[in-house]
Design a protein around this motif. Structure first.
Motif, PDB file in Angstrom:
ATOM      1  N   CYS A  18       0.866  -1.185   0.000  1.00  0.00           N
ATOM      2  CA  CYS A  18       0.000   0.000   0.000  1.00  0.00           C
ATOM      3  C   CYS A  18       0.898   1.229   0.000  1.00  0.00           C
ATOM      4  CB  CYS A  18      -0.941  -0.022   1.212  1.00  0.00           C
ATOM      5  SG  CYS A  18      -2.207   1.251   1.111  1.00  0.00           S
ATOM      6  N   GLY A  19       1.711   1.325  -1.050  1.00  0.00           N
ATOM      7  CA  GLY A  19       2.597   2.479  -1.207  1.00  0.00           C
ATOM      8  C   GLY A  19       1.968   3.435  -2.192  1.00  0.00           C
ATOM      9  N   VAL A  20       2.766   3.872  -3.187  1.00  0.00           N
ATOM     10  CA  VAL A  20       2.273   4.843  -4.169  1.00  0.00           C
ATOM     11  C   VAL A  20       1.045   4.290  -4.899  1.00  0.00           C
ATOM     12  CG1 VAL A  20       2.871   6.094  -6.282  1.00  0.00           C
ATOM     13  CG2 VAL A  20       4.577   5.829  -4.480  1.00  0.00           C
ATOM     14  N   VAL A  21       1.182   3.106  -5.494  1.00  0.00           N
ATOM     15  CA  VAL A  21       0.097   2.566  -6.321  1.00  0.00           C
ATOM     16  C   VAL A  21      -1.049   2.041  -5.450  1.00  0.00           C
ATOM     17  CG1 VAL A  21      -0.487   0.947  -8.160  1.00  0.00           C
ATOM     18  CG2 VAL A  21       1.794   1.947  -8.095  1.00  0.00           C
ATOM     19  N   VAL A  50       1.548  -5.221   4.352  1.00  0.00           N
ATOM     20  CA  VAL A  50       2.554  -4.173   4.147  1.00  0.00           C
ATOM     21  C   VAL A  50       3.772  -4.545   4.994  1.00  0.00           C
ATOM     22  CG1 VAL A  50       1.022  -2.244   3.583  1.00  0.00           C
ATOM     23  CG2 VAL A  50       1.470  -2.798   5.978  1.00  0.00           C
ATOM     24  N   ARG A  51       4.865  -3.818   4.805  1.00  0.00           N
ATOM     25  CA  ARG A  51       6.061  -4.089   5.607  1.00  0.00           C
ATOM     26  C   ARG A  51       5.890  -3.518   7.010  1.00  0.00           C
ATOM     27  NH1 ARG A  51      10.654  -2.976   1.556  1.00  0.00           N
ATOM     28  NH2 ARG A  51       9.339  -1.138   1.416  1.00  0.00           N
ATOM     29  N   ASP A  52       5.355  -2.282   7.071  1.00  0.00           N
ATOM     30  CA  ASP A  52       5.251  -1.582   8.350  1.00  0.00           C
ATOM     31  C   ASP A  52       3.786  -1.206   8.619  1.00  0.00           C
ATOM     32  OD1 ASP A  52       5.288   0.117  10.489  1.00  0.00           O
ATOM     33  OD2 ASP A  52       6.542   1.656   9.533  1.00  0.00           O
ATOM     34  N   LYS A  55       2.783   2.439   9.794  1.00  0.00           N
ATOM     35  CA  LYS A  55       3.032   3.633   8.970  1.00  0.00           C
ATOM     36  C   LYS A  55       1.721   4.363   8.629  1.00  0.00           C
ATOM     37  CE  LYS A  55       6.114   3.207   5.376  1.00  0.00           C
ATOM     38  NZ  LYS A  55       6.452   2.829   3.970  1.00  0.00           N
ATOM     39  N   ARG A  57      -0.587   6.220   6.171  1.00  0.00           N
ATOM     40  CA  ARG A  57      -0.633   6.111   4.710  1.00  0.00           C
ATOM     41  C   ARG A  57      -1.542   7.141   4.053  1.00  0.00           C
ATOM     42  NH1 ARG A  57       2.099   1.447   3.615  1.00  0.00           N
ATOM     43  NH2 ARG A  57       2.552   0.373   5.568  1.00  0.00           N
ATOM     44  N   VAL A  85       0.656  -5.007  -5.549  1.00  0.00           N
ATOM     45  CA  VAL A  85       1.313  -3.725  -5.853  1.00  0.00           C
ATOM     46  C   VAL A  85       2.450  -3.536  -4.858  1.00  0.00           C
ATOM     47  CG1 VAL A  85      -0.537  -2.512  -7.064  1.00  0.00           C
ATOM     48  CG2 VAL A  85      -0.606  -2.629  -4.587  1.00  0.00           C
ATOM     49  N   GLY A  87       5.777  -5.450  -5.511  1.00  0.00           N
ATOM     50  CA  GLY A  87       6.997  -5.478  -6.313  1.00  0.00           C
ATOM     51  C   GLY A  87       7.977  -6.559  -5.899  1.00  0.00           C
ATOM     52  N   ALA A 109       0.839  -5.089 -10.746  1.00  0.00           N
ATOM     53  CA  ALA A 109       1.572  -3.985 -11.405  1.00  0.00           C
ATOM     54  C   ALA A 109       3.066  -4.293 -11.407  1.00  0.00           C
ATOM     55  CB  ALA A 109       1.326  -2.680 -10.647  1.00  0.00           C
ATOM     56  N   LYS A 111       6.086  -5.370 -12.740  1.00  0.00           N
ATOM     57  CA  LYS A 111       6.753  -5.709 -14.011  1.00  0.00           C
ATOM     58  C   LYS A 111       7.950  -6.616 -13.790  1.00  0.00           C
ATOM     59  CE  LYS A 111       7.382  -1.263 -13.366  1.00  0.00           C
ATOM     60  NZ  LYS A 111       7.384   0.147 -13.527  1.00  0.00           N
ATOM     61  N   GLY A 308       3.170   6.903 -12.102  1.00  0.00           N
ATOM     62  CA  GLY A 308       2.527   7.848 -11.192  1.00  0.00           C
ATOM     63  C   GLY A 308       1.382   7.200 -10.445  1.00  0.00           C
ATOM     64  N   THR A 312      -1.312   4.818 -12.632  1.00  0.00           N
ATOM     65  CA  THR A 312      -1.041   3.387 -12.434  1.00  0.00           C
ATOM     66  C   THR A 312      -2.188   2.719 -11.667  1.00  0.00           C
ATOM     67  OG1 THR A 312       1.283   4.010 -12.288  1.00  0.00           O
ATOM     68  CG2 THR A 312       0.735   1.748 -11.711  1.00  0.00           C
TER      69      THR A 312
HETATM   70  N1  LIG Z   1       4.878   3.930  -8.852  1.00  0.00           N
HETATM   71  C1  LIG Z   1       4.584   3.827 -10.152  1.00  0.00           C
HETATM   72  O1  LIG Z   1       4.389   4.828 -10.842  1.00  0.00           O
HETATM   73  C2  LIG Z   1       4.459   2.462 -10.773  1.00  0.00           C
HETATM   74  C3  LIG Z   1       4.099   2.368 -12.145  1.00  0.00           C
HETATM   75  C4  LIG Z   1       3.930   1.108 -12.730  1.00  0.00           C
HETATM   76  C5  LIG Z   1       4.157  -0.022 -11.960  1.00  0.00           C
HETATM   77  N2  LIG Z   1       4.547   0.087 -10.656  1.00  0.00           N
HETATM   78  C6  LIG Z   1       4.789  -1.137  -9.885  1.00  0.00           C
HETATM   79  O2  LIG Z   1       3.845  -1.222  -8.833  1.00  0.00           O
HETATM   80  C7  LIG Z   1       4.431  -1.881  -7.727  1.00  0.00           C
HETATM   81  C8  LIG Z   1       4.325  -0.982  -6.495  1.00  0.00           C
HETATM   82  O3  LIG Z   1       4.984   0.230  -6.762  1.00  0.00           O
HETATM   83  P1  LIG Z   1       4.903   1.456  -5.725  1.00  0.00           P
HETATM   84  O4  LIG Z   1       5.484   2.609  -6.434  1.00  0.00           O
HETATM   85  O5  LIG Z   1       3.537   1.557  -5.159  1.00  0.00           O
HETATM   86  O6  LIG Z   1       5.932   0.966  -4.605  1.00  0.00           O
HETATM   87  P2  LIG Z   1       6.040   1.464  -3.101  1.00  0.00           P
HETATM   88  O7  LIG Z   1       5.476   2.834  -2.959  1.00  0.00           O
HETATM   89  O8  LIG Z   1       7.454   1.230  -2.686  1.00  0.00           O
HETATM   90  O9  LIG Z   1       5.100   0.470  -2.286  1.00  0.00           O
HETATM   91  C9  LIG Z   1       5.440  -0.866  -2.063  1.00  0.00           C
HETATM   92  C10 LIG Z   1       4.522  -1.412  -0.983  1.00  0.00           C
HETATM   93  O10 LIG Z   1       4.806  -2.790  -0.781  1.00  0.00           O
HETATM   94  C11 LIG Z   1       4.975  -3.037   0.603  1.00  0.00           C
HETATM   95  N3  LIG Z   1       5.973  -4.117   0.764  1.00  0.00           N
HETATM   96  C12 LIG Z   1       7.209  -4.177   0.215  1.00  0.00           C
HETATM   97  N4  LIG Z   1       7.810  -5.321   0.574  1.00  0.00           N
HETATM   98  C13 LIG Z   1       6.948  -5.973   1.352  1.00  0.00           C
HETATM   99  C14 LIG Z   1       6.991  -7.223   2.046  1.00  0.00           C
HETATM  100  N5  LIG Z   1       8.055  -8.032   1.996  1.00  0.00           N
HETATM  101  N6  LIG Z   1       5.905  -7.604   2.757  1.00  0.00           N
HETATM  102  C15 LIG Z   1       4.807  -6.810   2.819  1.00  0.00           C
HETATM  103  N7  LIG Z   1       4.692  -5.628   2.183  1.00  0.00           N
HETATM  104  C16 LIG Z   1       5.768  -5.219   1.462  1.00  0.00           C
HETATM  105  C17 LIG Z   1       5.457  -1.725   1.204  1.00  0.00           C
HETATM  106  O11 LIG Z   1       5.110  -1.689   2.578  1.00  0.00           O
HETATM  107  P3  LIG Z   1       5.454  -0.383   3.469  1.00  0.00           P
HETATM  108  O12 LIG Z   1       4.607   0.725   2.942  1.00  0.00           O
HETATM  109  O13 LIG Z   1       5.066  -0.752   4.853  1.00  0.00           O
HETATM  110  O14 LIG Z   1       6.918  -0.134   3.299  1.00  0.00           O
HETATM  111  C18 LIG Z   1       4.675  -0.706   0.358  1.00  0.00           C
HETATM  112  O15 LIG Z   1       3.409  -0.482   0.926  1.00  0.00           O
HETATM  113  C19 LIG Z   1       5.869  -2.218  -8.150  1.00  0.00           C
HETATM  114  O16 LIG Z   1       5.915  -3.521  -8.643  1.00  0.00           O
HETATM  115  C20 LIG Z   1       6.138  -1.205  -9.251  1.00  0.00           C
HETATM  116  O17 LIG Z   1       7.114  -1.666 -10.169  1.00  0.00           O
HETATM  117  C21 LIG Z   1       4.697   1.297 -10.055  1.00  0.00           C
END
Ligand SMILES: NC(=O)c1ccc[n+]([C@@H]2O[C@H](COP(=O)([O-])OP(=O)(O)OC[C@H]3O[C@@H](n4cnc5c(N)ncnc54)[C@H](OP(=O)(O)O)[C@@H]3O)[C@@H](O)[C@H]2O)c1
Length: 449
Positions: A18-21, A50-52, A55, A57, A85, A87, A109, A111, A308, A312
């Protein structure tokens, strides 16, 4: 007329990340509640990993069970659909495949995971009889996977090409406009949030190679993992390259291209000179563009935001809605193209035009061009610029086999005052054909015959 809202079907979503996307998706689920109800269903996020968990959000997660264990969400018998979402190519893939194998549709999402572990996803989907939606993984808001999987399912494709990484496109656009070097443009991109904390995946072309692998899989039915995609990033593109390219009516873009040729399939990601008259030359900053070519329809182009939060998340949500209504409707397995897996073409045998840049004193430019011709490298166009107190020569060559070009490079390296001739490929395979066919002014009066 909308359907009655009694007897609504509730679809329970599990979500990994539950990060950006993911955060964007939570907002869109709330925003479109009435649309879902008008279609006879509601989407309810019930279980999140989620990891934390502590946090903040900035989104409403009231009533959602939150854990730190992706596998617990994927195997929760009380979810109907899983959204990934998060990664990565390890736990995210394990969890996604575990859900699929027990018949739970997946929207991803990711890739990296999809491009690297495609075989595992396909196997798990077949085992459970559920579909996978992955529009957001390829080019976010450009609905290209739907087009390849359905709209063009029975079209023969010869080329999928595009500018599919917004961060590198922003950096190259900034270098051109500000007249600065790569490092300064990278700093500006980072300060505006256009790059990750670690920009390596973007600037080294790896993100684009992962997306290209997914696009090529749907376009040609052959999975080429990213480590088999010829990949070069933008870190060695200099201001002098950009200026010389502009002098010859070209811009430098990070181009990703998958082409089906006589020898098989070639997948390449590298900086390329794109002529001003081409659509890809006009794609600036964080925008993405994809061009499809095929004998039946000639050319189709798509332009939009490739990353974004909301672009996304919106692509994720559209896949969720599709799979909520028809759990087998994903782009995987999707429409399968019959026929044998295409072999990979050897990059050394590709025939392309090249841009060469070397530091040569102005009076020695003709000697340099003669020396190039002596190596079998024919110049179509050339230009000179003064940069940092030195004179640089840029040359666009005629079509030449890549292996011959590389061999010629060692023969001409002595021409360069610093001993290093820089090479960048052109986006089009053959500029001379275009020039002659269209009698256009691609090379102005400087075309050398
Ligand atoms: N951002 C973009 O514009 C975009 C575009 C196309 C595709 N994508 C893809 O979408 C996916 C997510 O991207 P994002 O930008 O949203 O990434 P992000 O903001 O870094 O969010 C990742 C989320 O995954 C959680 N997470 C990571 N490792 C974990 C684990 N081991 N166990 C549980 N939760 C875990 C994180 O938890 P915490 O919040 O607690 O750290 C966070 O909520 C990726 O695969 C990325 O390639 C992103």
């Amino acid at each position: 007329m909308s359907r009655p809202t009694e007897n609504l079907q509730t679809i329970r979503l599990g979500m990994l990340g539950c990060g950006v996307v993911g955060g964007g998706l939570v907002k869109l689920l709330a925003k479109h509640r009435a649309d879902f109800r008008a279609n006879g269903f509601e989407l309810r996020l019930t279980h999140l990993a989620v990891r934390d968990p502590g946090k903040s959000r900035g989104v409403d997660l009231a009533g959602v069970r939150i854990s730190t264990d992706p596998m617990a969400v994927a195997t929760d018998p009380e979810i109907d659909l899983l959204v990934e979402v998060m990664g990565g190519n390890s736990i995210a893939v394990e969890a996604g495949c575990a859900a699929l194998a027990r018949g739970v549709p997946l929207v991803s999402a990711n890739k990296c995971g999809l491009a690297r572990s495609m075989g595992r996803y396909v196997e798990a989907a077949a085992q459970g009889g559920a579909g996978i939606g992955f529009e957001a993984a390829a080019a976010a808001h450009i609905p290209i996977i739907e087009v390849l999987d359905r709209s063009l399912a029975c079209e023969e494709l010869s080329l999928v090409k595009g500018v599919i990484n917004g961060s590198t496109n922003y950096i190259l656009t900034f270098m051109e406009r500000a007249g600065c070097e790569y490092e300064e443009a990278l700093k500006d991109a980072a300060s505006k949030g256009f790059t990750e904390a670690d920009p390596t995946l973007d600037v080294e072309g790896i993100d684009a190679a992962e997306k290209l692998s997914l696009l090529a899989y749907k376009a040609f039915g052959t999975h080429v993992p990213p480590d088999q995609v010829h990949t070069e990033g933008i870190t060695r593109v200099g201001q002098v390259d950009i200026r010389l390219a502009l002098e010859m009516d070209h811009r430098i873009k990070l181009v990703a291209a998958a082409r089906r040729g006589e020898e098989g399939l070639s997948l390449r990601v590298h900086p390329a000179l794109v002529h001003h008259g081409e659509l890809l030359a006009d794609v600036d900053s964080e925008f993405n563009a994809i061009i499809l070519e095929g004998p039946g329809f000639k050319e189709l182009t798509f332009l939009g935001k490739g990353a974004g939060e909301l672009p996304t998340a919106s692509a994720v949500l559209n896949d969720v809605v599709k799979l909520a209504q028809r759990p087998q409707a994903g782009a995987l397995p999707g429409f399968r193209r019959a026929g044998a897996k295409l072999p990979l073409a050897d990059t050394a045998n590709l025939r392309l035009c090249y841009f060469l840049r070397m530091q040569v004193e102005a009076p020695r430019v003709n000697d340099a061009l003669t020396a190039l011709a002596g190596q079998g490298v024919r110049a179509l166009s050339h230009a000179q610029v003064e940069h940092a107190g030195a004179n640089y020569l840029g040359v666009i060559t005629d079509v030449i086999e890549e292996s011959r070009m590389m061999a010629a490079l060692s023969g001409i390296s002595g021409l360069d005052g610093t001993g290093g001739v820089r090479l960048i490929r052109l986006d089009k395979d053959n500029y001379r054909d275009i020039v002659e066919r269209e009698q256009s002014s691609y090379f102005g009066s400087s075309i050398e015959r």
